[in-house]
Design a protein around this motif. Structure first.
Motif, PDB file in Angstrom:
ATOM      1  N   SER A  80       0.830  -1.200   0.000  1.00 54.00           N
ATOM      2  CA  SER A  80       0.000   0.000   0.000  1.00 54.00           C
ATOM      3  C   SER A  80       0.865   1.249   0.000  1.00 54.00           C
ATOM      4  CB  SER A  80      -0.931   0.008   1.212  1.00 54.00           C
ATOM      5  OG  SER A  80      -0.170   0.039   2.394  1.00 54.00           O
ATOM      6  N   GLY A  81       0.229   2.357  -0.265  1.00 55.46           N
ATOM      7  CA  GLY A  81       0.884   3.659  -0.230  1.00 55.46           C
ATOM      8  C   GLY A  81      -0.142   4.704   0.125  1.00 55.46           C
ATOM      9  N   GLY A  82       0.316   5.792   0.670  1.00 59.79           N
ATOM     10  CA  GLY A  82      -0.630   6.804   1.108  1.00 59.79           C
ATOM     11  C   GLY A  82      -0.172   8.216   0.839  1.00 59.79           C
ATOM     12  N   ALA A  83      -1.053   9.146   1.121  1.00 54.66           N
ATOM     13  CA  ALA A  83      -0.776  10.571   0.981  1.00 54.66           C
ATOM     14  C   ALA A  83      -1.390  11.291   2.173  1.00 54.66           C
ATOM     15  CB  ALA A  83      -1.368  11.102  -0.313  1.00 54.66           C
ATOM     16  N   LEU A  84      -0.650  12.234   2.749  1.00 53.75           N
ATOM     17  CA  LEU A  84      -1.104  13.006   3.912  1.00 53.75           C
ATOM     18  C   LEU A  84      -1.125  14.492   3.605  1.00 53.75           C
ATOM     19  CD1 LEU A  84       0.953  11.386   6.800  1.00 53.75           C
ATOM     20  CD2 LEU A  84      -1.514  11.315   6.541  1.00 53.75           C
ATOM     21  N   ASP A  85      -1.983  15.202   4.305  1.00 53.75           N
ATOM     22  CA  ASP A  85      -2.032  16.670   4.284  1.00 53.75           C
ATOM     23  C   ASP A  85      -2.129  17.260   2.882  1.00 53.75           C
ATOM     24  OD1 ASP A  85      -2.011  16.972   7.033  1.00 53.75           O
ATOM     25  OD2 ASP A  85       0.175  16.958   7.132  1.00 53.75           O
ATOM     26  N   THR A  99       2.297   6.583  -4.957  1.00 51.98           N
ATOM     27  CA  THR A  99       3.155   6.028  -3.904  1.00 51.98           C
ATOM     28  C   THR A  99       3.008   4.513  -3.837  1.00 51.98           C
ATOM     29  OG1 THR A  99       2.882   8.057  -2.628  1.00 51.98           O
ATOM     30  CG2 THR A  99       3.707   6.153  -1.446  1.00 51.98           C
ATOM     31  N   CYS A 100       1.807   4.025  -3.981  1.00 48.49           N
ATOM     32  CA  CYS A 100       1.550   2.591  -3.915  1.00 48.49           C
ATOM     33  C   CYS A 100       2.176   1.851  -5.099  1.00 48.49           C
ATOM     34  CB  CYS A 100       0.044   2.337  -3.874  1.00 48.49           C
ATOM     35  SG  CYS A 100      -0.427   0.596  -3.884  1.00 48.49           S
ATOM     36  N   GLU A 101       2.031   2.403  -6.284  1.00 50.19           N
ATOM     37  CA  GLU A 101       2.512   1.714  -7.484  1.00 50.19           C
ATOM     38  C   GLU A 101       4.034   1.749  -7.623  1.00 50.19           C
ATOM     39  OE1 GLU A 101       0.165   3.274 -10.740  1.00 50.19           O
ATOM     40  OE2 GLU A 101      -1.506   1.957 -10.223  1.00 50.19           O
ATOM     41  N   GLN A 102       4.706   2.617  -6.918  1.00 51.04           N
ATOM     42  CA  GLN A 102       6.178   2.689  -6.898  1.00 51.04           C
ATOM     43  C   GLN A 102       6.765   2.717  -8.304  1.00 51.04           C
ATOM     44  OE1 GLN A 102       7.309  -0.743  -4.604  1.00 51.04           O
ATOM     45  NE2 GLN A 102       6.250  -0.018  -2.781  1.00 51.04           N
ATOM     46  N   GLY A 103       6.291   3.618  -9.118  1.00 50.11           N
ATOM     47  CA  GLY A 103       6.827   3.754 -10.477  1.00 50.11           C
ATOM     48  C   GLY A 103       6.452   2.600 -11.383  1.00 50.11           C
ATOM     49  N   GLY A 104       5.360   1.910 -11.132  1.00 45.70           N
ATOM     50  CA  GLY A 104       4.893   0.820 -11.985  1.00 45.70           C
ATOM     51  C   GLY A 104       5.245  -0.553 -11.471  1.00 45.70           C
ATOM     52  N   LYS A 105       6.097  -0.670 -10.473  1.00 48.92           N
ATOM     53  CA  LYS A 105       6.513  -1.974  -9.954  1.00 48.92           C
ATOM     54  C   LYS A 105       5.380  -2.695  -9.222  1.00 48.92           C
ATOM     55  CE  LYS A 105      11.101  -0.187  -9.018  1.00 48.92           C
ATOM     56  NZ  LYS A 105      12.047   0.110  -7.956  1.00 48.92           N
ATOM     57  N   ASN A 106       4.450  -1.954  -8.670  1.00 48.02           N
ATOM     58  CA  ASN A 106       3.386  -2.543  -7.850  1.00 48.02           C
ATOM     59  C   ASN A 106       1.996  -2.245  -8.418  1.00 48.02           C
ATOM     60  OD1 ASN A 106       2.501  -3.991  -5.520  1.00 48.02           O
ATOM     61  ND2 ASN A 106       1.940  -2.044  -4.572  1.00 48.02           N
ATOM     62  N   ALA A 107       1.917  -1.990  -9.726  1.00 48.55           N
ATOM     63  CA  ALA A 107       0.643  -1.640 -10.337  1.00 48.55           C
ATOM     64  C   ALA A 107      -0.229  -2.891 -10.495  1.00 48.55           C
ATOM     65  CB  ALA A 107       0.876  -0.967 -11.678  1.00 48.55           C
ATOM     66  N   PRO A 108      -1.511  -2.789 -10.465  1.00 48.84           N
ATOM     67  CA  PRO A 108      -2.339  -1.609 -10.253  1.00 48.84           C
ATOM     68  C   PRO A 108      -2.760  -1.460  -8.786  1.00 48.84           C
ATOM     69  CG  PRO A 108      -3.729  -3.388 -11.022  1.00 48.84           C
ATOM     70  CD  PRO A 108      -2.316  -3.937 -10.908  1.00 48.84           C
TER      71      PRO A 108
END
Length: 173
Positions: A80-85, A99-108
């Motif tokens: 997972s990945g997230g965004a704050l504020d 952030t979650c996909e890490q430049g395509g490595k963890n898509a979708p």
């Protein structure tokens, strides 16, 4: 001795005068003082002998921009990945997916949960051999307890743990 008794009776009668329960302090000399008009105590203030009208309370609205947080997850890998504020919901979702996909490595990745002006925590527990994820969305200091409560009470899972500690996106005053 008579003088002392006279003084004591005099003081006692003075005390009775001052402690008169029928005395109305709103009609005293100070309330008729024009210097107190600004405080609203003098009913005789105002132009041409009219009584002063009470001022209405002015309500001031202060616009404080909302803050958003989002959490994205890849359902196959569990990363997972997230965004704050973030200043907008769209920006928070976009940043969380990036952030979650890490430049395509963890898509979708897909948005699992988002919060406006609040906090988020994630708890997981095992039910019949499968991991279940629970999101606690609440006020500051309450999101982890909310996530664990959903895991324990709502789902009946006995062994739950916090996997993502509380994170908050709150407006700055």
């Amino acid at each position: 001795m008579k003088k002392l008794l006279f003084v004591l009776l005099g003081l006692a009668s003075l005390n009775v005068c001052v402690a008169n329960p029928t005395y109305d302090v709103t009609r005293g000399a100070l309330q008729n003082n024009s210097a107190l008009c600004g405080y609203g105590y003098n009913p005789n203030c105002g132009s041409s002998g009219q009584s002063q009208h009470r001022r209405t309370t002015e309500i001031i609205h202060i616009k404080v921009p909302s803050k958003y947080l989002a959490l994205a997850i890849n359902l196959k890998t569990g990363l997972s990945g997230g965004a704050l504020d973030m200043d907008s919901l769209e920006a928070a979702k976009k940043q969380a997916i990036e952030t979650c996909e890490q430049g395509g490595k963890n898509a979708p990745c897909k948005i699992a949960v988002w919060v406006r002006n609040g906090c988020l925590a994630v708890a997981q527990g095992r039910l019949k051999g499968k991991w279940k994820t629970f999101y606690g969305v609440d006020d500051l200091g309450q999101a982890e307890a909310n996530a664990l409560n959903q895991c324990h009470v709502v789902s009946g899972i006995t062994q739950c743990r916090i996997t993502t500690k509380e994170a908050c996106s709150l407006p700055r005053y």
